[in-house]
Design a protein around this motif. Structure first.
Motif, PDB file in Angstrom:
ATOM      1  N   ARG A   9      14.327 -14.180  17.061  1.00 55.16           N
ATOM      2  CA  ARG A   9      13.443 -15.272  16.678  1.00 55.16           C
ATOM      3  C   ARG A   9      13.483 -15.501  15.179  1.00 55.16           C
ATOM      4  O   ARG A   9      13.314 -14.580  14.384  1.00 55.16           O
ATOM      5  CB  ARG A   9      12.008 -14.986  17.094  1.00 55.16           C
ATOM      6  N   ASN A 155       6.817 -23.075  18.987  1.00 51.14           N
ATOM      7  CA  ASN A 155       6.816 -21.640  19.262  1.00 51.14           C
ATOM      8  C   ASN A 155       5.572 -20.954  18.675  1.00 51.14           C
ATOM      9  O   ASN A 155       4.899 -20.175  19.351  1.00 51.14           O
ATOM     10  CB  ASN A 155       8.092 -21.021  18.697  1.00 51.14           C
ATOM     11  N   ASN A 156       5.272 -21.247  17.417  1.00 50.49           N
ATOM     12  CA  ASN A 156       4.107 -20.630  16.766  1.00 50.49           C
ATOM     13  C   ASN A 156       2.810 -20.975  17.499  1.00 50.49           C
ATOM     14  O   ASN A 156       1.926 -20.130  17.648  1.00 50.49           O
ATOM     15  CB  ASN A 156       4.000 -21.075  15.301  1.00 50.49           C
ATOM     16  N   GLU A 159       2.620 -18.908  20.717  1.00 56.16           N
ATOM     17  CA  GLU A 159       2.348 -17.504  20.386  1.00 56.16           C
ATOM     18  C   GLU A 159       0.867 -17.298  20.077  1.00 56.16           C
ATOM     19  O   GLU A 159       0.252 -16.347  20.552  1.00 56.16           O
ATOM     20  CB  GLU A 159       3.177 -17.059  19.175  1.00 56.16           C
ATOM     21  N   LYS A 160       0.319 -18.195  19.288  1.00 52.12           N
ATOM     22  CA  LYS A 160      -1.089 -18.075  18.889  1.00 52.12           C
ATOM     23  C   LYS A 160      -2.028 -18.256  20.090  1.00 52.12           C
ATOM     24  O   LYS A 160      -2.949 -17.466  20.287  1.00 52.12           O
ATOM     25  CB  LYS A 160      -1.406 -19.113  17.810  1.00 52.12           C
ATOM     26  N   SER A 165       4.303 -12.528  21.578  1.00 54.26           N
ATOM     27  CA  SER A 165       5.467 -13.010  20.848  1.00 54.26           C
ATOM     28  C   SER A 165       6.309 -13.888  21.768  1.00 54.26           C
ATOM     29  O   SER A 165       6.273 -13.744  22.991  1.00 54.26           O
ATOM     30  CB  SER A 165       6.286 -11.840  20.306  1.00 54.26           C
TER      31      SER A 165
END
Length: 185
Positions: A9, A155-156, A159-160, A165
């Motif tokens: 990543r 993606n972030n 994830e949050k 991950s």
């Protein structure tokens, strides 16, 4: 020897965490892996190993990247069987095949672990028109009609919201990795 797929990543994205694929391939070979093949510059590696613990493999690759290149990079290791299953279970497949939605706008956010909670409503409020997603225990299937570069559901974000991950790949990359892993078998 079994075939595996490692997804790194955040390397070689917007000039960040630059790693040449030839150097990455050498690093994998120095770990004792064989039949190492990289695909594009974003950290997709197909390799063979006599080890069978994918968590161990991921941890070892992550450690060696830090030692060799100085980057703390999340690593997800999958078997071709797992990746094939993810591809086959794509809830958007029929719509892609019919031409209703564009293949090039299909993304897979692969999760490093099962999400702590799956609450799609918290994601829907952030989505834009033409964006659809389905969250499972190991992947978020995501169609971005306006393109991945314009979405807030990146993606972030996942994830949050999912508290795990993740790393995202498009459909073309997923299919290519399956082809490479098949020829590596």
């Amino acid at each position: 020897m079994k075939t595996y797929i490692a997804l790194l990543r955040g390397i070689n994205v917007s000039g960040q965490k630059k790693i040449k694929m030839v150097d990455l391939k050498t690093m994998f070979e120095n770990l004792g892996f064989t039949s190492v093949t990289t695909y594009i510059q974003s950290g997709n590696i197909v390799f063979k190993s006599d080890k069978e613990d994918i968590d161990f493999l991921g941890h070892r690759i992550k450690e060696r990247i830090l030692e060799t290149f100085g980057y703390d990079v999340p690593v997800l290791v999958l078997t071709p069987k797992t990746l094939k299953s993810i591809h086959q279970k794509n809830p958007f497949s029929k719509r892609i095949m019919s031409g209703e939605i564009e293949e090039k706008k299909m993304y897979f956010t692969l999760l490093g672990s099962a999400p702590e909670t799956i609450n799609p409503e918290t994601c829907i409020a952030t989505s834009s028109d033409g964006e659809e997603f389905v969250i499972t225990k190991n992947v978020v299937y995501f169609f971005a009609a306006n393109g991945y570069g314009k979405t807030k559901l990146n993606n972030n974000f996942f994830e949050k919201k999912l508290k795990c991950s993740a790393t995202t790949r498009n459909l073309k990359t997923l299919i290519k990795l399956l082809e490479i892993s098949k020829s590596n078998s």
